[in-house]
Motif scaffolding. Structure first.
Motif, short mmCIF file in Angstrom:
data_model
loop_
_atom_site.label_atom_id
_atom_site.label_comp_id
_atom_site.label_asym_id
_atom_site.label_seq_id
_atom_site.Cartn_x
_atom_site.Cartn_y
_atom_site.Cartn_z
N LEU A 157 54.93 -24.84 -0.68
CA LEU A 157 53.77 -25.73 -0.73
C LEU A 157 53.85 -26.65 -1.94
O LEU A 157 53.57 -27.86 -1.84
CB LEU A 157 52.48 -24.91 -0.77
N GLY A 158 54.25 -26.12 -3.07
CA GLY A 158 54.37 -26.94 -4.28
C GLY A 158 55.39 -28.05 -4.11
O GLY A 158 55.15 -29.20 -4.52
N LYS A 159 56.52 -27.73 -3.52
CA LYS A 159 57.55 -28.75 -3.30
C LYS A 159 57.06 -29.83 -2.34
O LYS A 159 57.34 -31.02 -2.54
CB LYS A 159 58.82 -28.09 -2.77
N ARG A 160 56.33 -29.42 -1.31
CA ARG A 160 55.83 -30.40 -0.34
C ARG A 160 54.80 -31.32 -0.98
O ARG A 160 54.83 -32.54 -0.80
CB ARG A 160 55.21 -29.68 0.85
N LEU A 161 53.90 -30.75 -1.78
CA LEU A 161 52.88 -31.56 -2.45
C LEU A 161 53.51 -32.56 -3.41
O LEU A 161 53.09 -33.71 -3.48
CB LEU A 161 51.91 -30.64 -3.21
N VAL A 172 43.30 -22.73 -10.38
CA VAL A 172 44.37 -21.95 -9.75
C VAL A 172 45.52 -22.88 -9.37
O VAL A 172 46.68 -22.65 -9.74
CB VAL A 172 43.85 -21.21 -8.51
N GLU A 173 45.20 -23.94 -8.65
CA GLU A 173 46.22 -24.87 -8.20
C GLU A 173 46.90 -25.58 -9.38
O GLU A 173 48.12 -25.80 -9.38
CB GLU A 173 45.60 -25.91 -7.25
N HIS A 174 46.10 -25.93 -10.38
CA HIS A 174 46.65 -26.60 -11.56
C HIS A 174 47.65 -25.71 -12.28
O HIS A 174 48.70 -26.17 -12.75
CB HIS A 174 45.52 -27.00 -12.50
N HIS A 175 47.35 -24.41 -12.36
CA HIS A 175 48.27 -23.50 -13.05
C HIS A 175 49.49 -23.16 -12.21
O HIS A 175 50.56 -22.86 -12.77
CB HIS A 175 47.53 -22.24 -13.49
N LEU A 176 49.36 -23.19 -10.90
CA LEU A 176 50.53 -22.98 -10.06
C LEU A 176 51.54 -24.11 -10.24
O LEU A 176 52.74 -23.88 -10.34
CB LEU A 176 50.12 -22.89 -8.59
N TRP A 177 51.04 -25.34 -10.27
CA TRP A 177 51.90 -26.53 -10.37
C TRP A 177 51.30 -27.49 -11.39
O TRP A 177 50.62 -28.45 -11.03
CB TRP A 177 52.02 -27.21 -9.00
N PRO A 178 51.51 -27.28 -12.68
CA PRO A 178 50.84 -28.08 -13.71
C PRO A 178 51.13 -29.57 -13.66
O PRO A 178 50.33 -30.37 -14.15
CB PRO A 178 51.37 -27.47 -15.02
N SER A 210 46.33 -34.21 -5.71
CA SER A 210 47.13 -33.16 -5.10
C SER A 210 46.41 -31.81 -5.13
O SER A 210 46.51 -31.02 -4.18
CB SER A 210 48.49 -33.04 -5.81
N TYR A 211 45.68 -31.55 -6.22
CA TYR A 211 44.95 -30.28 -6.30
C TYR A 211 43.84 -30.21 -5.27
O TYR A 211 43.57 -29.17 -4.68
CB TYR A 211 44.40 -30.08 -7.71
N GLN A 212 43.19 -31.33 -5.06
CA GLN A 212 42.16 -31.41 -4.02
C GLN A 212 42.74 -31.05 -2.66
O GLN A 212 42.13 -30.30 -1.89
CB GLN A 212 41.61 -32.84 -3.95
N LEU A 213 43.91 -31.58 -2.37
CA LEU A 213 44.56 -31.33 -1.08
C LEU A 213 45.12 -29.91 -0.99
O LEU A 213 45.16 -29.32 0.09
CB LEU A 213 45.69 -32.35 -0.87
N ALA A 214 45.54 -29.38 -2.12
CA ALA A 214 46.21 -28.07 -2.12
C ALA A 214 45.26 -26.89 -1.97
O ALA A 214 45.63 -25.87 -1.37
CB ALA A 214 47.00 -27.91 -3.42
N ALA A 215 44.05 -27.02 -2.52
CA ALA A 215 43.15 -25.86 -2.62
C ALA A 215 42.94 -25.11 -1.30
O ALA A 215 43.06 -23.88 -1.26
CB ALA A 215 41.82 -26.28 -3.23
N PRO A 216 42.61 -25.78 -0.19
CA PRO A 216 42.40 -25.04 1.06
C PRO A 216 43.64 -24.26 1.50
O PRO A 216 43.52 -23.14 2.00
CB PRO A 216 42.03 -26.13 2.07
N GLU A 217 44.80 -24.84 1.29
CA GLU A 217 46.03 -24.16 1.70
C GLU A 217 46.34 -22.96 0.80
O GLU A 217 46.81 -21.93 1.27
CB GLU A 217 47.20 -25.15 1.71
#
Length: 429
Positions: free
Chosen positions: A38-42, A352-358, A364-371
Motif C-alpha cells: 500500500l505504501g509503495k502504491r500511494l 497511524v498513516e503518517h508514521h507508517l510512511w512519513p 495521501s494520508y487522507q486516501l490511505a486511512a480507510p485502507e
C-alpha cells in the motif's frame, strides 16, 4: 504465488493479557506484505493533486494570518487571537511538518523551496519565510523526523510522554495538585520544552558524528528544558548559544519587531496612540502564542500517549514488519475525513498513516486511512481512533500517573525482531 513462511523459533509460552490476545493468531507476513505494498502504491500515485492540496492548505493558513495580523493593533479580541494562533499552528504542524518529512519531495515542481533538504534550512531568511517558530528547523528535523519516528515508544524516543513526565508522575503530592502543572506545560511547551530539547538532539547528533564522548552522569534520553539551560544543567550548549541561535530570533522578530508597524500607525490614527497600538498588538501575539501552544499540545502530544498505547524495549529495523506494527500500535488517530476537520488537526489526525510512511503528502494520508483500517481489521491489529479531546484525557492521565502505557509482550517482541532478521536475510540472498 504462495508466500513461503519464515521458519521461526517456537512461539512464546507466556500467557497473553486479554488486550494482547490477537497476537496469538497474528499473520505477521501477511500484514507486512499488504502494508508495504500500500505504501509503495500511494507513493507512486502522488502528483499534481498533492501539490494542489498543499497550495489549498497554504492559502487557508495565510488567510488566517492576514486577518489576524491586520487586526492585531486595534483591540484585544478573540477573532484576532484565534486567527494568529491558527496560522502559527498550521504553518508549523501542517505545512512545514509534512514538507520537512519529504512529503512533496517527489511531486512538487519547485524543489528549490519544497525539498526537505532546503525548506527552512541554511539561512535566517529561509527559516523566517518557511518555518519560523520557537524550534530551530535543523534541530526539529533531527529530533522529530529521525529520533522520534524511528524510535517510536522506545526509551530513546525523545517525545515519549510517559518518560518525559516521570518526575511529575512520581511526585509525592495529591493528584489534583499536578493538574496546574499540566496546564502550565500545555500553555508553554513549545518554547519551554520543545525548542530546548530539539536543540539538544541536534547537538547530540553532531557529537555522535564527531565521536565525542557523552560526559559521565549524563543520560542522553533525559529532556532538556529552558529551565535546564538557564541554570546550567545542560552540557550540550550554553544559554548564549541557545538564545542567539534558537530562542532569540523568534522572540525578537515575533514579539518585538512584529508589533512595531502598529506603533507608527497609532501616531497617525485619531483615537489611538503608538504605544497603545503596539501594546495591543503585543498582547494579541502573546495570547495567540499561548493558544497555539495549547492547540499544538492537543494535536501533537496526545498522538502517542494513553493506557491503550504500547511501549517497546528494543529498536527495530526501519520499514520492517516490526516497524510497521509499532507505528500502528503506538499511534492514535482522531476524527478525520474532510479538509476542514483535517486542517484544524494539521493532518496529525492521520498519525497511524503518517508514521507508517512519513514521507507521503497530507492528501495521501487522507486516501490511505480507510485502507489501513481495513488491513488492520483483517489481521486483528488494534487501530486506535478517537476524538482528540478523549485522547487529551488519556494523555493527561499518563502525565499525572493515573494510568500507564502497555508494554508489548517481551517474548513476542523478540520473536518479531527475529522474523525481521530472517526476512532480511532471505531478501539479501
Amino acid at each position: 504465488m504462495c508466500r513461503k513462511p519464515v521458519e521461526l523459533s517456537p512461539k512464546p509460552s507466556a500467557p497473553l493479557a486479554e488486550h494482547d490476545a490477537w497476537l496469538a493468531k497474528f499473520d505477521y507476513e501477511g500484514f507486512t506484505t499488504e502494508i508495504r505494498a500500500l505504501g509503495k502504491r500511494l507513493e507512486a500515485e502522488q502528483g499534481e493533486k498533492d501539490v494542489n492540496h498543499l497550495n489549498k492548505m497554504i492559502f487557508w493558513s495565510n488567510s488566517f494570518a492576514t486577518i489576524g495580523f491586520l487586526t492585531a493593533g486595534f483591540s484585544v479580541n478573540a477573532i484576532t487571537i484565534f486567527c494568529i494562533s491558527t496560522f502559527i499552528f498550521t504553518r508549523w504542524a501542517c505545512i512545514a511538518h509534512h514538507t520537512c518529512h519529504g512529503g512533496y519531495q517527489n511531486c512538487h515542481p519547485n524543489l528549490n523551496r519544497w525539498s526537505r533538504f532546503k525548506f527552512g534550512l541554511g539561512t535566517f531568511w529561509r527559516r523566517y519565510n518557511d518555518f519560523f517558530d520557537w524550534m530551530l528547523p535543523e534541530a526539529w528535523n533531527v529530533e522529530h523526523n529521525n529520533r522520534h519516528h524511528y524510535n517510536l515508544s522506545e526509551l530513546t524516543d525523545p517525545d515519549l510522554v510517559e518518560n518525559n513526565t516521570k518526575l511529575l508522575r512520581e511526585l509525592n503530592v495529591p493528584t489534583f495538585m499536578k493538574y496546574p502543572m499540566v496546564v502550565f506545560f500545555m500553555c508553554t511547551w513549545k518554547w519551554f520544552y520543545y525548542s530546548a530539547n530539539t536543540f539538544k538532539e541536534l547537538k547530540l547528533a553532531q557529537w555522535r558524528r564527531e565521536g565525542r564522548k557523552i560526559p559521565e552522569g549524563i543520560v542522553p534520553e533525559d529532556q532538556i528544558t529552558v529551565k535546564s539551560v538557564i541554570f546550567g544543567q545542560n552540557p550540550f550548549y550554553s544559554l548564549a548559544e541557545y538564545f542567539t541561535v534558537v530562542f532569540g530570533p523568534y522572540f525578537i522578530m515575533h514579539f518585538l519587531v512584529g508589533p512595531i508597524p502598529w506603533y507608527f500607525l497609532g501616531e497617525y490614527l485619531d483615537g489611538y496612540t503608538g504605544r497603545q497600538m503596539f501594546m495591543t498588538a503585543l498582547t494579541n501575539l502573546v495570547l495567540a502564542d499561548v493558544l497555539s501552544n495549547m492547540h499544538a499540545f492537543l494535536c501533537v502530544v496526545t498522538n502517542h500517549a494513553g493506557d491503550d498505547m504500547y511501549r517497546f524495549r528494543n529498536a527495530c529495523r526501519p520499514y520492517s514488519g516490526s516497524f510497521f506494527l509499532r507505528q500502528v500500535l503506538a499511534s492514535a488517530n482522531y476524527d478525520m475525513g474532510t479538509d476542514l476537520i483535517d486542517f484544524f488537526h494539521a493532518y496529525l489526525n492521520y498519525q497511524v498513516e503518517h508514521h507508517l510512511w512519513p514521507s507521503l503528502s497530507m492528501k495521501s494520508y487522507q486516501l490511505a486511512a480507510p485502507e489501513v483500517q481495513e488491513i488492520c481489521k483483517k489481521y486483528g491489529v488494534p487501530y486506535t481512533k478517537h476524538n482528540v479531546f478523549w485522547r487529551l484525557k488519556k494523555t493527561v492521565d499518563i502525565m499525572v500517573g493515573n494510568t500507564s502505557m502497555r508494554w508489548f509482550p517481551e517474548e513476542y517482541e523478540a520473536l518479531l525482531l527475529e522474523k525481521d532478521a530472517k526476512m532480511e536475510e532471505i531478501k539479501t540472498k
